[in-house]
Design an enzyme around this catalytic site. Structure first.
Site, short mmCIF file in Angstrom:
data_model
loop_
_atom_site.label_atom_id
_atom_site.label_comp_id
_atom_site.label_asym_id
_atom_site.label_seq_id
_atom_site.Cartn_x
_atom_site.Cartn_y
_atom_site.Cartn_z
N HIS A 1 42.40 30.52 -1.68
CA HIS A 1 40.99 30.23 -1.44
C HIS A 1 40.49 29.14 -2.36
CE1 HIS A 1 36.61 30.93 -1.93
NE2 HIS A 1 36.67 31.09 -0.62
N MET B 1 68.39 26.30 -4.80
CA MET B 1 69.51 27.04 -4.21
C MET B 1 70.68 27.03 -5.19
SD MET B 1 69.24 25.96 -0.26
CE MET B 1 69.27 24.25 -0.68
N GLY C 1 67.25 22.70 -7.79
CA GLY C 1 67.38 23.97 -8.49
C GLY C 1 66.98 25.19 -7.67
N ARG D 1 70.59 10.06 -5.00
CA ARG D 1 69.60 10.10 -3.92
C ARG D 1 68.49 9.15 -4.30
NH1 ARG D 1 68.14 16.00 -5.88
NH2 ARG D 1 67.50 15.30 -7.92
N SER E 1 31.29 6.05 18.88
CA SER E 1 31.82 6.40 17.57
C SER E 1 32.11 7.90 17.60
CB SER E 1 30.82 6.05 16.48
OG SER E 1 31.40 6.31 15.23
N LYS F 1 72.67 15.78 -0.20
CA LYS F 1 73.72 15.64 -1.21
C LYS F 1 75.03 15.23 -0.54
CE LYS F 1 73.39 18.72 -4.49
NZ LYS F 1 73.46 20.15 -4.89
N CYS G 1 33.68 8.05 12.93
CA CYS G 1 32.88 8.08 11.71
C CYS G 1 32.89 9.45 11.05
CB CYS G 1 31.46 7.63 11.99
SG CYS G 1 30.56 8.69 13.11
N ARG H 1 78.65 23.65 -3.73
CA ARG H 1 77.28 23.19 -4.01
C ARG H 1 76.40 23.22 -2.78
NH1 ARG H 1 78.29 17.26 -6.24
NH2 ARG H 1 76.25 17.58 -7.20
N TYR I 1 37.98 0.56 14.87
CA TYR I 1 37.82 0.76 13.43
C TYR I 1 37.55 2.22 13.11
CZ TYR I 1 32.76 0.62 14.43
OH TYR I 1 31.53 0.87 14.93
P1 ADP Z 1 71.60 20.91 -7.97
O1 ADP Z 1 71.39 20.60 -6.54
O2 ADP Z 1 70.81 22.06 -8.46
O3 ADP Z 1 71.47 19.66 -8.81
P2 ADP Z 1 74.44 20.52 -8.01
O4 ADP Z 1 75.20 20.96 -6.83
O5 ADP Z 1 74.15 19.07 -8.10
O6 ADP Z 1 73.12 21.38 -8.12
O7 ADP Z 1 75.31 20.98 -9.24
C1 ADP Z 1 74.84 21.44 -10.46
C2 ADP Z 1 75.51 20.68 -11.60
O8 ADP Z 1 76.91 20.77 -11.55
C3 ADP Z 1 75.17 19.21 -11.58
O9 ADP Z 1 74.94 18.78 -12.89
C4 ADP Z 1 76.42 18.59 -11.04
O10 ADP Z 1 76.57 17.28 -11.49
C5 ADP Z 1 77.51 19.51 -11.57
N1 ADP Z 1 78.68 19.49 -10.70
C6 ADP Z 1 78.69 19.78 -9.40
N2 ADP Z 1 79.91 19.61 -8.86
C7 ADP Z 1 80.72 19.23 -9.86
C8 ADP Z 1 82.11 18.86 -9.94
N3 ADP Z 1 82.88 18.89 -8.87
N4 ADP Z 1 82.57 18.49 -11.12
C9 ADP Z 1 81.78 18.45 -12.20
N5 ADP Z 1 80.49 18.78 -12.20
C10 ADP Z 1 79.95 19.15 -11.04
MG MG Z 2 72.39 18.03 -8.57
#
Ligand code: ADP
Ligand code: MG
Ligand code: MG
Length: 899
Positions: free
Chosen positions: A451, A102, A100, A335, A781, A22, A849, A91, A869
């Site tokens: 398992h 962390m 989601g 990303r 082989s 990020k 093989c 963040r 091969y």
């Molecule tokens: P995740 O990795 O779980 O997507 P994010 O760090 O991207 O978490 O943030 C969660 C939400 O908060 C995302 O929708 C992101 O766009 C929003 N967000 C994060 N930072 C800001 C900011 N500075 N201003 C407005 N919205 C933010």
């Molecule tokens: Mg995000």
């Protein structure tokens, strides 16, 4: 001195190790001149130090101070200023995306004192209180560990009291009341007040993000996705922009192409007057992104142009998060986006056509695992069945059958021709029979190394595991599913091992178009874009590959399929099935023969049968090499079972029944040949050395078949392979016999069909003496199945179902050494044998093989150590071809591997 904090201007997309994905991409976008709110990133190094020592590195505080001051300057606002507070988000963001898993906290910096200031500055008291109640709940949940439901319930209560359907209908007073309730919840649950000092909020949030790396969710996810546990997360501190400032504001997510099927276009969701996770949390119905065009045309156009810029820059599908604050667009994340297998193939060729990447790059961007997914039959989209649960997609495929709750029943029904799905809480080694009998396996517990998952993958059965919503009651032979439904034994279930979805009822199964393409039933003629994409990438892979791909095929039918699937020969044709069925009696006669005459008669009877088999196979593979392995399995496999026969003879003797003399003799032979460890007993080359005439019979059958094919105008190319050799002397004896027979047949027929003579390398001693063995072998082989068993000292059949899942859990291996070659051990033997074999005989042909020949990782290894091969089962051929091509383009990209 270590630098712990980087401003967005200082980073770039290649610094993911340090800044997390990020942070690296926020920096990249900043430097591209895209509208990113200012901010800075605390490195993963700081996180690792924090986790190791339990405290934040001393220098970090000063660095944060410094960057915070720069941020305040850029924004013209101060953290904690009661009149005009700067707010930030804190963040998480690790090297690998863990959506989601962390924590993130928004609106840090707001306090009782600054809410009025924010209200004045924005002109919207409702917005100020909305932001504050969000901060209290998010901070309460992630930093102070207050249960989420408490905040949710309080919000629901207010909505209910107001008769509001959504949060939009709450006004300033409601939100202010909610903030007060939330503060009380925090005080009651934690024994202290929500921290009013913005800098304390910031520091606590940073620590909480560090800690979230080791949260339960994150740990599970990492194990699932094989992400190393010691990377740590970066922390991004970003100036807040506000999507909750009114209907001219909002927040959204988007993909530059459809990550589901690769279609070009704009995909995403948008929510007006909303913040952060609202758009994915389902609090209100979102709008399709295209609706933004009519809400705010300029922002929409700008967004599309930013998305196009990002795609060109990253040269790939991107996913993004954005916010619009009073008609102004802000980019909050991007990303390279995850995608399905079908989308991966289609997008790769689209990008080639758009001139963004080369065919080599397109090939590098798809994987054999993705191709394999595209080759499983699928459920038709429009099934009437009802989805009842979702578990983990443990082993792909689409399976339909009657629910059964124990192994015995599964075996009974399957024997009667009824397809079944074995439903268990979890499986154990006692369930093997049932798992073999079932079309698919469904469990309510356990993950991808359970398992059930390990064994199902090993035998290619469809499996969904860990479907926790299903409550399995084995005693009553039923399972309760959400919504009060109960599945009884005999009810039809459909399970999708590729998605993890479980349906009640029968979903129609359709064949994969990609398989139909490989079979020649579908052409790459523009009617199916996926087939076209696969065709183009496969064609390129074949052209790029250095490693050839042959098939393991024992019958003409398999050989034909292998050819369709692009095999350049047969690398392993087993001959044991040619001794089974009706012919078993002849083998019995051979083993029991009392004198040469009887033995010769038995061999003479076998000869034409075996010759005809070879004629068919050589015809199917005309013009291509066919490696035929001489008889390999232990002899007793051709004889009746010892216990059964003993009982029969015993009963007959007791009841004085006549006519059992033959059986008594047979029993003696079976006793004589009985082995405690047949895998290590009389098999492979040892058979040829012990049973007079066996090698001569097989070689004659091969040579005569080749002569017949020649007479019919064919181009037969047989190769003779001797199994289980451990010493060059063994091979020398067999080789001499074989050469004599070849010469005889050539003299008799006047047609000389040359045949290479080589050996399998599957006993560790063979690998260790490969230099000597190469003196007598024209090819090696590697039989990596046996080589793995003998290197580790365990037999696959015994261990895979008994303790492998435990070994995987304990991390003794990350993946079964039967699925993917154990490079450190078995791989070392292969490399050594290849090198020493080639040193002794430079033109020595080298191949594999074992099943590893169809495993992507192993294929790359075999490419790198210079094998000629690989050979794999016909169905895995396309995967191996693709990976052989990828190995070539990826290796060209990297310095040659010497590790
Ligand atoms: P995740 O990795 O779980 O997507 P994010 O760090 O991207 O978490 O943030 C969660 C939400 O908060 C995302 O929708 C992101 O766009 C929003 N967000 C994060 N930072 C800001 C900011 N500075 N201003 C407005 N919205 C933010
Ligand atoms: Mg995000
Ligand atoms: Mg073997």
């Amino acid at each position: 001195m270590t630098t712990y904090v980087y401003d967005f201007h200082q980073g770039n997309k290649d610094l993911r190790d340090l800044l997390g994905g990020k942070g690296a991409n926020l920096a990249e976008m900043t430097n591209m001149g895209l509208p990113v709110p200012p901010g800075f990133t605390i490195t993963t190094v700081a996180c690792r130090e924090y986790l190791a020592h339990g405290r934040v590195p001393a220098a970090l505080r000063d660095e944060v101070d410094e960057h915070l001051r720069a941020l305040e300057q850029a924004m013209g606002r101060r953290l904690g200023d009661p009149d005009d507070p700067l707010l930030v988000s804190v963040r998480s963001g690790a090297k690998f995306s863990m959506p989601g898993m962390m924590d993130t906290v928004l609106n840090i910096g707001l306090s009782d004192a600054s809410v009025p200031g924010l209200a004045r500055q924005s002109g919207s008291p409702r917005f100020a209180w909305d932001s504050y109640r969000r901060l209290l709940a998010m901070f309460g949940r992630t930093v102070l560990e207050v249960p989420d439901e408490l905040f949710d319930d309080a919000l629901e209560a207010v909505k209910k009291a107001r008769g509001a359907n959504s949060d939009l209908e709450l006004d300033e007073t409601d939100l202010r009341g909610l903030a007060e309730t939330f503060r009380t919840i925090v005080r009651d649950r934690t024994g202290r007040d929500f921290p009013q000092d913005p800098r304390e909020q910031l520091d606590l949030a940073i620590r909480a993000v560090f800690d979230s790396w080791n949260g339960e969710r994150a740990r599970l996810y990492r194990r699932q996705e094989r992400i190393p546990a010691d990377l740590g997360t970066a922390v991004n501190v970003v100036a807040m922009v506000f999507g909750n400032l009114g209907m001219d504001s909002g927040t959204g997510v988007a993909f530059t192409r459809d990550p589901g099927n690769g279609d070009q276009g704009v995909y995403g969701d948008y929510l007006q007057n909303a913040q952060g996770e609202d758009v994915v949390a389902g609090i209100r119905n979102t709008l399709p992104l295209t609706a933004l065009a009519s809400i705010d045309r300029p922002a929409y156009d700008q967004l599309l142009s930013v998305m196009a810029t990002l795609e060109r820059h990253y040269r790939d599908l991107c996913d993004i998060e954005f916010t619009i604050e009073r008609n102004k667009l802000w980019m909050l994340q991007t990303r390279v986006g995850k995608r399905t297998a079908a989308a991966a193939f289609r997008i790769a060729v689209q990008l080639v056509d758009e001139g963004l990447i080369t065919m080599d790059e397109a090939l590098a961007r798809v994987t054999g695992a993705q191709l394999a997914q595209l080759m499983f039959p699928r459920f038709a989209a429009d099934g009437q069945a009802r989805q009842i649960a979702r578990g983990m997609n443990a082993s792909p495929g689409a399976a339909v059958g009657q629910a059964v709750f124990d192994s015995r029943r599964a075996v009974q029904l399957a024997a009667a021709g009824v397809p079944v799905i074995l439903v268990r809480r979890e499986t154990n080694p006692d369930d093997i029979d049932g798992m073999i009998a079932a079309q698919g396996i469904l469990t309510s517990r356990g993950g991808k190394t359970s398992h059930a998952a390990v064994v199902a993958r090993g035998m290619g059965r469809t499996c969904v595991c860990g479907a926790e919503e299903i409550d399995v009651d084995t005693h009553r032979r039923q399972a309760a599913v959400p919504g009060g439904l109960v599945v009884h034994e005999g009810d039809v279930l459909s399970i999708d091992g590729s998605s993890g979805v479980v349906y009640l009822g029968e979903v129609p199964v359709v064949p994969s178009p990609v398989v139909e393409y490989f079979e020649g039933k579908l052409r790459a003629d523009g009617s199916d874009p996926l087939v076209d994409a696969v065709h183009r990438i496969m064609t390129h892979a074949d052209a790029a590959a250095r490693l050839g791909v042959r098939a393991n095929a024992d019958t003409a039918q398999d050989a034909e399929r292998a050819r369709q699937f692009g095999a350049v020969g047969i690398g392993l044709c087993r001959t044991e099935h040619m001794f089974l069925g009706e012919r078993r009696k002849l083998v019995e006669r051979l083993i029991l023969a009392d004198g040469d005459e009887e033995a010769d008669a038995a061999l003479a009877a076998l000869l034409p049968l075996q010759r005809d088999d070879f004629v068919e196979i050589l015809a199917a593979m005309d013009g291509l090499p066919v490696t035929i392995r001489l008889l390999d399995p232990p002899l007793h496999e051709f004889l009746p079972d010892l216990t059964e026969l003993s009982v029969r003879v015993g009963v007959a003797a007791a009841t004085g029944e006549a006519g059992v003399d033959g059986e008594v003799v047979l029993l003696e032979a079976v006793r004589r040949l009985h082995e405690e460890n047949p895998m290590l007993g009389l098999r492979g080359v040892r058979l040829g050395l012990l049973i007079p005439g066996l090698v001569a019979l097989q070689v004659r059958a091969i040579a005569e078949a080749a002569v017949i094919r020649r007479r019919r105008g064919g181009d037969p190319r047989p190769e003779i392979m001797v199994p289980l050799v451990g010493a060059v002397q063994e091979l020398e004896v067999v080789r001499e016999q074989a050469e004599r027979v070849l010469a005889e047949v050539a003299a008799e027929s006047g047609i000389d069909v040359p045949a290479l003579i080589g050996t399998m390398i599957e006993v560790p001693r063979a690998a260790l003496t490969a230099g000597q063995i190469a003196g007598a072998a024209q090819f090696f082989s590697f039989g990596t199945n046996d080589l793995t068993q003998m290197s580790w000292g365990f037999s696959r059949d015994d261990v895979e179902s008994s303790f492998f899942s435990r070994y995987l859990e304990l991390g003794i291996f990350g993946v079964s050494p039967f699925e993917s070659l154990d490079r450190d051990g078995v791989g070392r033997l292969v490399r050594l044998a290849a090198e020493e074999g080639r040193a002794a005989r430079p033109e020595l042909k080298l191949s594999v093989c074992g099943e590893h020949g169809g495993d992507p990782d192993s294929v790359h290894f075999f490419h790198r150590i210079g094998l000629d091969y690989v050979s794999c089962s016909p169905f895995r051929l396309p995967v191996a071809r693709l990976e052989a091509g990828r190995a070539a383009v990826l290796a060209a990209d990297q310095p040659s591997d010497t590790a």
